[in-house]
Design a protein around this motif. Structure first.
Motif, PDB file in Angstrom:
ATOM      1  N   LEU A  68       2.471   0.137   5.220  1.00 10.85           N
ATOM      2  CA  LEU A  68       2.324   0.265   3.492  1.00 10.85           C
ATOM      3  C   LEU A  68       1.268   1.315   3.071  1.00 10.85           C
ATOM      4  CD1 LEU A  68       3.100  -0.899   0.643  1.00 10.85           C
ATOM      5  CD2 LEU A  68       1.361  -2.713   1.193  1.00 10.85           C
ATOM      6  N   LEU A  69       0.209   1.207   3.772  1.00 10.64           N
ATOM      7  CA  LEU A  69      -1.193   2.083   3.214  1.00 10.64           C
ATOM      8  C   LEU A  69      -0.503   3.578   3.298  1.00 10.64           C
ATOM      9  CD1 LEU A  69      -4.235   0.203   4.614  1.00 10.64           C
ATOM     10  CD2 LEU A  69      -3.151   0.265   2.208  1.00 10.64           C
ATOM     11  N   GLU A  70       0.032   3.917   4.534  1.00  7.14           N
ATOM     12  CA  GLU A  70       0.498   5.288   4.728  1.00  7.14           C
ATOM     13  C   GLU A  70       1.693   5.718   3.563  1.00  7.14           C
ATOM     14  OE1 GLU A  70      -0.580   7.751   6.554  1.00  7.14           O
ATOM     15  OE2 GLU A  70      -2.094   6.399   7.309  1.00  7.14           O
ATOM     16  N   GLU A  71       2.513   4.765   3.143  1.00  5.44           N
ATOM     17  CA  GLU A  71       3.399   5.065   2.335  1.00  5.44           C
ATOM     18  C   GLU A  71       2.689   5.086   0.860  1.00  5.44           C
ATOM     19  OE1 GLU A  71       7.206   2.871   0.216  1.00  5.44           O
ATOM     20  OE2 GLU A  71       6.866   2.409   2.255  1.00  5.44           O
ATOM     21  N   LEU A  72       1.916   4.282   0.648  1.00  8.87           N
ATOM     22  CA  LEU A  72       1.183   4.536  -0.583  1.00  8.87           C
ATOM     23  C   LEU A  72       0.405   5.873  -0.768  1.00  8.87           C
ATOM     24  CD1 LEU A  72      -0.127   1.064  -1.232  1.00  8.87           C
ATOM     25  CD2 LEU A  72       1.631   2.039  -2.592  1.00  8.87           C
TER      26      LEU A  72
END
Length: 76
Positions: A68-72
């Protein structure tokens, strides 16, 4: 911060001594710290229970937070 770990006669850790100056600093940064021992409200317990049940039913939906953090980051 000079914390002292308190131990009983058997060497078991039983508490922590926090100097007043440090405790005041902590309270200034985290004003609700003295309320942390309050019980959760029933709606909070129900929400947690429903999420745990959903995970138990469909565990493959549970994903590491790193994805999720990478996608954000990519969306910024």
């Amino acid at each position: 911060m000079k914390l002292q770990v308190l131990q009983d006669n058997f060497g078991n850790q039983t508490g922590v001594y926090v100097p007043m100056e440090d405790w005041t600093l902590i309270k200034n940064n985290y004003p609700d710290i003295e309320n942390l021992e309050q019980d959760l409200l029933q709606w909070e317990k129900d929400l947690i229970d429903s999420r745990l049940e959903a995970i138990a039913i469909n565990p493959e939906r549970l994903k590491p937070i790193e994805g999720l953090l990478e996608e954000l980051k990519r969306k910024i």
